[in-house]
Write an enzyme that holds these catalytic residues in place. Structure first.
Site, PDB file in Angstrom:
ATOM      1  N   LYS A 110      39.328  17.960  26.049  1.00  0.00           N
ATOM      2  CA  LYS A 110      39.532  19.256  26.703  1.00  0.00           C
ATOM      3  C   LYS A 110      40.986  19.463  27.101  1.00  0.00           C
ATOM      4  O   LYS A 110      41.439  20.598  27.264  1.00  0.00           O
ATOM      5  CB  LYS A 110      38.593  19.401  27.880  1.00  0.00           C
ATOM      6  CG  LYS A 110      37.135  19.393  27.401  1.00  0.00           C
ATOM      7  CD  LYS A 110      36.154  19.923  28.380  1.00  0.00           C
ATOM      8  CE  LYS A 110      34.776  20.078  27.759  1.00  0.00           C
ATOM      9  NZ  LYS A 110      34.209  18.842  27.172  1.00  0.00           N
TER      10      LYS A 110
HETATM   11  C1  LIG Z   1      33.223  18.820  26.072  1.00  0.00           C
HETATM   12  C2  LIG Z   1      33.026  17.561  25.329  1.00  0.00           C
HETATM   13  C3  LIG Z   1      32.303  17.509  24.117  1.00  0.00           C
HETATM   14  C4  LIG Z   1      31.622  18.727  23.534  1.00  0.00           C
HETATM   15  O1  LIG Z   1      32.547  19.643  23.015  1.00  0.00           O
HETATM   16  P1  LIG Z   1      32.092  21.159  22.734  1.00  0.00           P
HETATM   17  O2  LIG Z   1      33.336  21.869  22.368  1.00  0.00           O
HETATM   18  O3  LIG Z   1      31.520  21.647  24.035  1.00  0.00           O
HETATM   19  O4  LIG Z   1      31.091  21.124  21.648  1.00  0.00           O
HETATM   20  C5  LIG Z   1      32.203  16.299  23.443  1.00  0.00           C
HETATM   21  N1  LIG Z   1      32.752  15.185  23.952  1.00  0.00           N
HETATM   22  C6  LIG Z   1      33.448  15.186  25.106  1.00  0.00           C
HETATM   23  C7  LIG Z   1      34.017  13.904  25.606  1.00  0.00           C
HETATM   24  C8  LIG Z   1      33.613  16.363  25.839  1.00  0.00           C
HETATM   25  O5  LIG Z   1      34.292  16.336  27.006  1.00  0.00           O
END
Ligand SMILES: *Cc1c(COP(=O)(O)O)cnc(C)c1O
Length: 500
Positions: A110
């Site tokens: 993120k």
């Molecule tokens: C948010 C997240 C995901 C999922 O990603 P999306 O874009 O919501 O599909 C997968 N792995 C981690 C570690 C995350 O923080």
């Protein structure tokens, strides 16, 4: 480039407005009026640094920004906050290429978008002559809150307020948040769970009276959650970056199609890969990996999206999700951009909890392969990869690895494959050590981290190592129905606000 809503033709805005507003007025998601093509020999992009590539790709969408403005944003985002000079290293282990998206300040993917979004917002506010302070409100179950706090920290013209369930996040996650530095950051624990926090934040957004109060105080609310188009577009960049690294290393030839496997929750990360493909990046299959919450798997197999089931809590919590918001943008594309149809599907999801796509749309889902991993399979994957390659992945990445292996067994497709590695194993140390048979029940989260360092032979990332000795700055706790009071106090007190 104009941005419009997935649900009606009523709104047509520039990217700057789409970024500030976050969500369209009709409740739909902002989408670009078309997906731009790259129209270039990819080889010509090989020598670009990550921040140059990011400005270049984003420039295809955010056409109301000068390239120099975008470059300023990407330069501020992708700098020494990342603990790797390449920002996103591509690492080959056991014959697979892992795109490590977790070298940012909070050790999860993120960061790729949330280090950038604040700068895009600030630039957008400047361009629209916004004379208000942007107040970001976020409810978090752990990861998003910290990434948003780091991103918005000390960005002029913004404040960020994060609410987290006082007893609903891990020890490390809580410590990450309550030690947050920055003059414009506010972290509030609440006596309640994540849903209470989320509901409280939604109520504030919809509270007319409160928004008048904000207006008077020259503030406006905005959101940093993953449906903001300012988070989606920057995520396209790393798929190009990964492909270019394969070209550079001679692992593929020009134009060779690769597979991309993504551990999926809200469908943002894998949707960015779909956009990259539509832009002209040679991608064969998009492998959509779910954990035991396998709504997306069922959807890709049957064309029926059915959220009417119990949410399971797994060792990959960021994928514990029943409604993947960003899927709406894919439905929009594969329906031939049919707003009325999307509107009715989303309405059905809201009222009935289920919808089915048309046969034509179902056919267009073919570029995706859906799979899921049970908890035991995820743990086995972590152990197997450690045994084969001495490489330790986190629980989310392990879900993708497990599903990819199933895909390969089923299809015998030997195309070069990239797996999106979404978090550092240090963030989920207890599960990871458990998988390789090295965890003890009675040790605390900090001891786990030291143990993991020993087993992986890697240094403890600074972002986690420094936590042990950091000062707690934020210790306010509110009842779950008092979130608005908390926001009011923060905004009224200004610099006098007492966080402790
Ligand atoms: C948010 C997240 C995901 C999922 O990603 P999306 O874009 O919501 O599909 C997968 N792995 C981690 C570690 C995350 O923080």
């Amino acid at each position: 480039m104009i941005f419009k809503s997935t649900r009606s033709k009523s709104e047509q805005v520039k990217s700057r407005e789409a970024i500030i507003n976050g969500i369209a007025r009709d409740g739909g998601l902002y989408v670009p009026e078309f997906i731009p093509k790259i129209n270039l020999n990819l080889r010509d992009l090989i020598s670009m640094s990550y921040k140059d590539l990011a400005a270049f790709i984003m420039g295809k969408y955010f056409t109301d920004f000068e390239e120099s403005e975008l470059l300023e944003c990407t330069s501020r985002a992708y700098d020494s906050k990342f603990d790797n000079p390449h920002i996103v290293p591509l690492v080959e282990k056991a014959g697979i290429h892992f795109l490590e998206l977790y070298h940012g300040p909070t050790l999860a993917f993120k960061d790729m978008a949330l280090t950038l979004l604040p700068h895009l917002m600030k630039a957008s506010a400047g361009k629209t002559n916004l004379d208000k302070e942007i107040v970001i409100l976020t409810a978090t179950s752990g990861d998003t809150g910290k990434a948003a706090l780091e991103g918005f920290r000390d960005v002029d013209g913004t404040k960020i307020i994060v609410f987290f369930p006082q007893n609903g996040v891990s020890e490390i996650q809580k410590r990450q948040m309550v030690t947050q530095e920055g003059n414009n950051t506010y972290v509030i624990g609440i006596n309640g769970n994540f849903d209470d926090a989320q509901r409280g934040v939604k109520e504030i957004f919809n509270d007319r009276e409160f928004n008048v109060f904000l207006e008077k105080n020259k503030c406006m609310l905005s959101s940093a959650n993953s449906i903001n188009i300012g988070r989606l577009i920057p995520q396209i960049v790393y798929y190009f970056h990964g492909y270019l690294r394969l070209l550079e290393k001679g692992k593929i030839i020009d134009g060779e199609a690769i597979n991309i496997a993504v551990p999926t929750g809200n469908f943002g990360n894998i949707l960015a890969a779909y956009y990259a493909r539509e832009m002209g990046l040679p991608i064969n299959k998009l492998i959509c990996a779910s954990n035991e919450n396998n709504v997306l798997y069922d959807f890709l197999v049957t064309g029926v999206y059915d959220k009417r089931r119990e949410l399971k809590l797994t060792s990959s919590p960021s994928m514990d999700i029943l409604v993947s918001s960003n899927l709406e943008r894919l439905l929009y594309e594969i329906s031939g951009r049919d707003e009325a149809l999307i509107n009715s599907l989303m309405e059905r999801l809201n009222t009935k909890g289920v919808y089915e796509v048309t046969p034509d749309m179902k056919r267009k889902l073919d570029v995706f392969y859906g799979g899921y991993a049970l908890e035991a399979e995820t743990m086995n994957s972590i152990r197997r990869l450690y045994e084969i390659a001495g490489y330790i992945v986190d629980t989310h990445t392990a879900v993708a690895y497990s599903v990819y292996e199933k895909y390969k067994r089923e299809t015998r497709d030997n195309s070069v494959t990239i797996i999106a590695s979404t978090a550092s194993p240090y963030k989920f140390g207890r599960s990871v050590l458990g998988a390789i048979g090295a965890a003890a029940e009675d040790i605390d989260d900090f001891e786990i981290i030291h143990l993991l360092s020993k087993f992986s032979g890697s240094a403890i990332p600074e972002a986690i190592g420094s936590l042990e000795n950091k000062r707690v700055i934020h210790s306010r706790v509110y009842e779950r129905n008092q979130l608005k009071d908390a926001v009011k106090k923060i905004l009224m007190a200004g610099d006098e606000y007492d966080r402790g």
